[in-house]
Every structure is written in structure tokens, then in C-alpha cells.
Design a protein around this motif. Sequence first.
Motif, mmCIF file in Angstrom:
data_model
loop_
_atom_site.group_PDB
_atom_site.id
_atom_site.type_symbol
_atom_site.label_atom_id
_atom_site.label_comp_id
_atom_site.label_asym_id
_atom_site.label_seq_id
_atom_site.Cartn_x
_atom_site.Cartn_y
_atom_site.Cartn_z
ATOM 1 N N ALA A 65 77.462 49.315 -66.735
ATOM 2 C CA ALA A 65 77.040 49.756 -65.404
ATOM 3 C C ALA A 65 76.772 51.253 -65.384
ATOM 4 O O ALA A 65 75.870 51.726 -64.685
ATOM 5 C CB ALA A 65 78.110 49.403 -64.372
ATOM 6 N N SER A 66 77.537 51.994 -66.170
ATOM 7 C CA SER A 66 77.365 53.442 -66.207
ATOM 8 C C SER A 66 76.064 53.836 -66.891
ATOM 9 O O SER A 66 75.344 54.722 -66.427
ATOM 10 C CB SER A 66 78.553 54.070 -66.932
ATOM 11 O OG SER A 66 78.378 55.463 -67.061
ATOM 12 N N HIS A 67 75.743 53.157 -67.991
ATOM 13 C CA HIS A 67 74.548 53.520 -68.757
ATOM 14 C C HIS A 67 73.264 52.963 -68.141
ATOM 15 O O HIS A 67 72.203 53.562 -68.252
ATOM 16 C CB HIS A 67 74.680 53.025 -70.199
ATOM 17 C CG HIS A 67 75.732 53.736 -70.970
ATOM 18 N ND1 HIS A 67 76.211 53.283 -72.177
ATOM 19 C CD2 HIS A 67 76.414 54.887 -70.708
ATOM 20 C CE1 HIS A 67 77.136 54.119 -72.628
ATOM 21 N NE2 HIS A 67 77.282 55.092 -71.753
ATOM 22 N N PHE A 82 80.673 40.077 -64.833
ATOM 23 C CA PHE A 82 79.802 41.242 -64.703
ATOM 24 C C PHE A 82 78.356 40.742 -64.679
ATOM 25 O O PHE A 82 77.938 39.971 -65.549
ATOM 26 C CB PHE A 82 79.978 42.224 -65.861
ATOM 27 C CG PHE A 82 78.972 43.347 -65.846
ATOM 28 C CD1 PHE A 82 79.044 44.344 -64.882
ATOM 29 C CD2 PHE A 82 77.929 43.391 -66.760
ATOM 30 C CE1 PHE A 82 78.110 45.372 -64.847
ATOM 31 C CE2 PHE A 82 77.003 44.413 -66.745
ATOM 32 C CZ PHE A 82 77.089 45.409 -65.778
ATOM 33 N N LEU A 83 77.614 41.185 -63.686
ATOM 34 C CA LEU A 83 76.248 40.712 -63.486
ATOM 35 C C LEU A 83 75.287 41.890 -63.486
ATOM 36 O O LEU A 83 75.562 42.931 -62.878
ATOM 37 C CB LEU A 83 76.142 39.978 -62.139
ATOM 38 C CG LEU A 83 74.733 39.584 -61.672
ATOM 39 C CD1 LEU A 83 74.224 38.375 -62.449
ATOM 40 C CD2 LEU A 83 74.726 39.291 -60.176
ATOM 41 N N ALA A 84 74.167 41.724 -64.168
ATOM 42 C CA ALA A 84 73.067 42.694 -64.090
ATOM 43 C C ALA A 84 71.805 41.914 -63.733
ATOM 44 O O ALA A 84 71.454 40.955 -64.426
ATOM 45 C CB ALA A 84 72.878 43.428 -65.415
ATOM 46 N N VAL A 85 71.164 42.282 -62.631
ATOM 47 C CA VAL A 85 69.921 41.630 -62.219
ATOM 48 C C VAL A 85 68.898 42.701 -61.841
ATOM 49 O O VAL A 85 69.253 43.851 -61.557
ATOM 50 C CB VAL A 85 70.121 40.668 -61.030
ATOM 51 C CG1 VAL A 85 70.864 39.430 -61.452
ATOM 52 C CG2 VAL A 85 70.828 41.358 -59.873
ATOM 53 N N HIS A 86 67.632 42.286 -61.806
ATOM 54 C CA HIS A 86 66.537 43.216 -61.551
ATOM 55 C C HIS A 86 65.743 42.802 -60.306
ATOM 56 O O HIS A 86 64.884 41.928 -60.394
ATOM 57 C CB HIS A 86 65.587 43.260 -62.755
ATOM 58 C CG HIS A 86 66.183 43.853 -63.975
ATOM 59 N ND1 HIS A 86 65.575 43.801 -65.219
ATOM 60 C CD2 HIS A 86 67.342 44.526 -64.173
ATOM 61 C CE1 HIS A 86 66.328 44.407 -66.102
ATOM 62 N NE2 HIS A 86 67.407 44.857 -65.493
ATOM 63 N N PRO A 87 66.017 43.408 -59.163
ATOM 64 C CA PRO A 87 65.134 43.191 -58.016
ATOM 65 C C PRO A 87 63.744 43.764 -58.318
ATOM 66 O O PRO A 87 63.623 44.800 -58.982
ATOM 67 C CB PRO A 87 65.814 43.979 -56.889
ATOM 68 C CG PRO A 87 67.214 44.177 -57.341
ATOM 69 C CD PRO A 87 67.160 44.251 -58.831
#
Length: 326
Positions: A65-67, A82-87
Motif C-alpha cells: 500500500a505504501s509503494h 489485502f485488496l488492490a483494485v483500479h478504478p
Amino acid sequence: MAYLLHTLIDSSEQTHPQDSAEAAIAELSTSPGSSACLVIEDPSDEELKRLAESLDLHPLAVEDASHGHQRPKLERYGEALFLAVHPISYTDRTEKLSISEIHAFIGPNYFLVTIPEGGASQLVLNQMRRAFKRQHLEPHNPQTLLYFLLDGVVDEYEPILMDLEEDLDEIEEELFTGSNSSQRIYELFKEVVKFQRGTRPLSYLLDLLMRGAEKYETPKQLHPHFRDVKDHVLRALEHLDSLRSALQNALTVDSTLVGQRQNDAMKRLSSWAAILAVPTVIAGIYGMNFEVMPELKWTVGYPLVLGLMALICGTLYLVFKKKNWM
């Protein structure tokens, strides 16, 4: 850093806005069955570190999340996700996609979202407020908030696809008007590929989420909702595949038409070169200025040669015209 939302949701689905994120986190220990919803814009590394200590976030997830610049993914660390998504948004005037990034930490009693500055903060806030109103879906459960976040991101894809479809229709109309569409086709093709990269991992992400639904006690009423989000993702991917294929065909057609136009131009140039070669040859012969040449003393020689030039040139012109070379 800007705290956009810090709310405590109790077990009776009532929301209690808190003065700070720290206050919301502190309330968790004294309010059994409640959960905290935190939305933060542009947190610093130090601020993320403090939140990680308060919520016991996994260091690898905090580092991601930091990078930033993460691919869409869902990773499990014990009881936490932990989730990473791209609007994605689209500017029709420039025909350019804008892809931002959202990171979410989902634990047993917290839902923390971090957004880069200038990101999709309004989308996240709107979806969280929608979730708070849907009490039958148990908004105190962080997985409910996860569903609303994913649903909001995926719902934004449909109008973008419609805009891309309209741009494709315009390109197809332009192809046969003689305008140069190659650059526009190629640029739009790149945007579609970029869209695919930001969307394709979501299908696998949702598969992972539903595969662990029973084990991690995802509320049963959320199961069809997650399946609905996956269905929307699959439809978007099919639409993108169709757009990509159509743009590839458009590139091929445009290349063919450009070659055809160049060929037509060469035909016209060749035709005029052939026509002009006739008087050039005749004039070249009679312009050699030799003293002993036949027909030099003819009275009708000059008009006869001009007439012969005109006749041959006219005949060639009609022949080329009939063959559509002119």
C-alpha cells in the motif's frame, strides 16, 4: 493525509461517526460486534505505520500500500485480506483512460481504505454510504463493505465501454471517407489494452474470494452479490475482447485502404507519364536537328505531327479512363 471517513458500525447496523480514526479504532475494544470503517487519502509512510500497529496489519500488505503501483490482487494474511483494485475513468474528448488505485485492508472488525491524492475518493465514499443504508446486508461486517467497494468499481466500467463503442463506430465511419485514422485507431487500441490489464485480474480475484466464502464465514446473503459482480466483470472482459478485435480489424482495413489509395495514385501518375511520353518521344525525334531527315520539308508536317500527338494522347487517355486509372 486526509481522513475522509471514520465511522463505527455497531452490531445493530447503526453508524456512529467518530472524531478521528484513533477514536474509531479505540471503540472497537469496548463495542463487541462492531466494526470500524476508515477511508484515508494520501497517507504518509509514518501514518500507515501507526495504523498498522493499531490494527495489526501485515507488514507486506502495508509495504504494498505504501509503494503503490500494484496490479489488481487479493491476498490473505491470516484472518485479514489485502485488496488492490483500479478504478477507471474515461475522457471522451481526449479518448484517454485514467486509472487510479485503491488499497483496502479487510479484517474481522475493520475496513480500511487508502486512496492516493486525486484518486477515486468520491466513488469510495459514495459506496460506503450506500452500504450503511443497506442494513439487511449487515454493513457491520467488513466483507459487506468489500462487496460495495468492488461493485462500485465494476459499475463504472459499463459507461466507459459504451463510450469506447461510440468511438469505434466513429472510426469505422471515418475509414471510408479518405481521412487518416491510423493514429486514432492505434491510440484507442492502446487504451483498450490498458483497460484489459486493469480489469482481467478481477475475475480471478473474485474466484478466490468466493472460494473461501464458507471457510471465512462470508455472509450467505453476500454470495449472490459477489457472483453478480463477477458476472459484470466477465461481461466487461467479453466486451473489451470484442472492442480489441474490432480495432485490430480496423487497423488492417485502414492499412489496406491506405495501400489502395497509394496504388490509385500510382496508377494516375503512371497514366499521365505514359500519355506525356508520346509527344516527348515524337518531339525528341524531330528535334534532333539533323540536316538530312525525311518529312522535314513537308508543308503539312507540323500540323500532322501535332495531330498525331493529340490523337495518340487522346486514345491513351480514353483507354486509361475506361480502366479507372484516371
